[in-house]
Design a protein around this motif. Sequence first.
Motif, PDB file in Angstrom:
ATOM      1  N   ARG A 235      15.767   6.987 -62.583  1.00 16.86           N
ATOM      2  CA  ARG A 235      17.197   6.913 -62.947  1.00 16.86           C
ATOM      3  C   ARG A 235      17.491   7.952 -64.033  1.00 16.86           C
ATOM      4  N   MET A 236      18.743   8.358 -64.080  1.00 16.59           N
ATOM      5  CA  MET A 236      19.149   9.331 -65.091  1.00 16.59           C
ATOM      6  C   MET A 236      19.009   8.767 -66.498  1.00 16.59           C
ATOM      7  N   ARG A 237      19.175   7.471 -66.632  1.00 17.80           N
ATOM      8  CA  ARG A 237      19.014   6.861 -67.947  1.00 17.80           C
ATOM      9  C   ARG A 237      17.620   7.162 -68.511  1.00 17.80           C
ATOM     10  N   GLN A 238      16.615   7.144 -67.651  1.00 21.22           N
ATOM     11  CA  GLN A 238      15.250   7.441 -68.086  1.00 21.22           C
ATOM     12  C   GLN A 238      15.107   8.911 -68.497  1.00 21.22           C
ATOM     13  N   ILE A 239      15.748   9.797 -67.761  1.00 25.97           N
ATOM     14  CA  ILE A 239      15.721  11.223 -68.127  1.00 25.97           C
ATOM     15  C   ILE A 239      16.349  11.405 -69.504  1.00 25.97           C
ATOM     16  N   ASN A 240      17.505  10.784 -69.714  1.00 20.56           N
ATOM     17  CA  ASN A 240      18.187  10.891 -71.004  1.00 20.56           C
ATOM     18  C   ASN A 240      17.313  10.366 -72.135  1.00 20.56           C
ATOM     19  N   GLU A 241      16.643   9.247 -71.901  1.00 20.93           N
ATOM     20  CA  GLU A 241      15.761   8.670 -72.927  1.00 20.93           C
ATOM     21  C   GLU A 241      14.588   9.591 -73.226  1.00 20.93           C
ATOM     22  N   GLU A 242      13.996  10.157 -72.186  1.00 20.86           N
ATOM     23  CA  GLU A 242      12.859  11.068 -72.401  1.00 20.86           C
ATOM     24  C   GLU A 242      13.291  12.290 -73.211  1.00 20.86           C
TER      25      GLU A 242
ATOM     26  N   THR B 219      16.750  21.688 -72.276  1.00 19.00           N
ATOM     27  CA  THR B 219      16.900  20.273 -71.926  1.00 19.00           C
ATOM     28  C   THR B 219      18.205  20.052 -71.167  1.00 19.00           C
ATOM     29  N   ARG B 220      19.175  20.873 -71.409  1.00 19.33           N
ATOM     30  CA  ARG B 220      20.433  20.773 -70.651  1.00 19.33           C
ATOM     31  C   ARG B 220      20.188  21.103 -69.180  1.00 19.33           C
ATOM     32  N   ARG B 221      19.431  22.166 -68.930  1.00 13.57           N
ATOM     33  CA  ARG B 221      19.103  22.514 -67.546  1.00 13.57           C
ATOM     34  C   ARG B 221      18.253  21.434 -66.891  1.00 13.57           C
ATOM     35  N   LEU B 222      17.308  20.880 -67.648  1.00 16.89           N
ATOM     36  CA  LEU B 222      16.473  19.806 -67.123  1.00 16.89           C
ATOM     37  C   LEU B 222      17.338  18.610 -66.742  1.00 16.89           C
ATOM     38  N   HIS B 223      18.269  18.263 -67.593  1.00 12.75           N
ATOM     39  CA  HIS B 223      19.167  17.145 -67.324  1.00 12.75           C
ATOM     40  C   HIS B 223      19.995  17.401 -66.064  1.00 12.75           C
ATOM     41  N   HIS B 224      20.592  18.577 -65.952  1.00 10.69           N
ATOM     42  CA  HIS B 224      21.423  18.907 -64.793  1.00 10.69           C
ATOM     43  C   HIS B 224      20.601  18.962 -63.503  1.00 10.69           C
ATOM     44  N   LEU B 225      19.406  19.494 -63.590  1.00 12.10           N
ATOM     45  CA  LEU B 225      18.544  19.559 -62.415  1.00 12.10           C
ATOM     46  C   LEU B 225      18.167  18.153 -61.956  1.00 12.10           C
ATOM     47  N   ALA B 226      17.768  17.305 -62.887  1.00 18.09           N
ATOM     48  CA  ALA B 226      17.412  15.926 -62.544  1.00 18.09           C
ATOM     49  C   ALA B 226      18.610  15.193 -61.946  1.00 18.09           C
ATOM     50  N   ALA B 227      19.786  15.456 -62.466  1.00 16.58           N
ATOM     51  CA  ALA B 227      20.994  14.785 -61.971  1.00 16.58           C
ATOM     52  C   ALA B 227      21.260  15.126 -60.506  1.00 16.58           C
ATOM     53  N   GLN B 228      20.861  16.307 -60.076  1.00 17.85           N
ATOM     54  CA  GLN B 228      21.042  16.690 -58.674  1.00 17.85           C
ATOM     55  C   GLN B 228      20.213  15.806 -57.739  1.00 17.85           C
ATOM     56  N   TYR B 229      19.133  15.246 -58.258  1.00 17.90           N
ATOM     57  CA  TYR B 229      18.226  14.455 -57.424  1.00 17.90           C
ATOM     58  C   TYR B 229      18.316  12.954 -57.695  1.00 17.90           C
ATOM     59  N   LEU B 230      18.708  12.577 -58.889  1.00 23.85           N
ATOM     60  CA  LEU B 230      18.721  11.166 -59.264  1.00 23.85           C
ATOM     61  C   LEU B 230      20.104  10.540 -59.330  1.00 23.85           C
ATOM     62  N   ALA B 231      21.132  11.342 -59.312  1.00 30.12           N
ATOM     63  CA  ALA B 231      22.489  10.799 -59.437  1.00 30.12           C
ATOM     64  C   ALA B 231      22.782   9.886 -58.261  1.00 30.12           C
ATOM     65  N   ARG B 232      23.326   8.765 -58.566  1.00 29.39           N
ATOM     66  CA  ARG B 232      23.706   7.782 -57.555  1.00 29.39           C
ATOM     67  C   ARG B 232      25.104   8.106 -57.049  1.00 29.39           C
TER      68      ARG B 232
END
Length: 109
Positions: free
Chosen positions: A60-67, A91-104
């Motif tokens: 989940r994105m919440r976990q990415i944000n916490e990490e 970390t901004r790019r990491l967040h956006h990249l993860a959001a492409q795969y984890l966003a509900r």
Amino acid sequence: MATFAELYCAKTGCAPQEFRQRIFWRTLHRHAVLLAPLLLVSDYFDSDRSLIDACAGATRMRQINEEIRNHPVYPRHGQWLHRHANLRISTRRLHHLAAQYLARPKSAA
């Protein structure tokens, strides 16, 4: 639930062992790309690799944000190259990249 690493590898066709390296290069600050190969032989990017590894198992994105928020502060983070020259992953790019795969997808209500 599938993890960020599993979803990324399934969509891009990369082997699981390639995940960290691919995410590293995708999230590295662009101006750091030329100098990064010189620093890869050392432990300079260990904290960046550690963050990528921690995010790999997120479902989940919440976990990415916490990490990202709780990522340990390494002594190297105080160095000029890391803090001011941004010779690190974004970390901004990491967040956006993860959001492409984890966003509900938003459900229709």
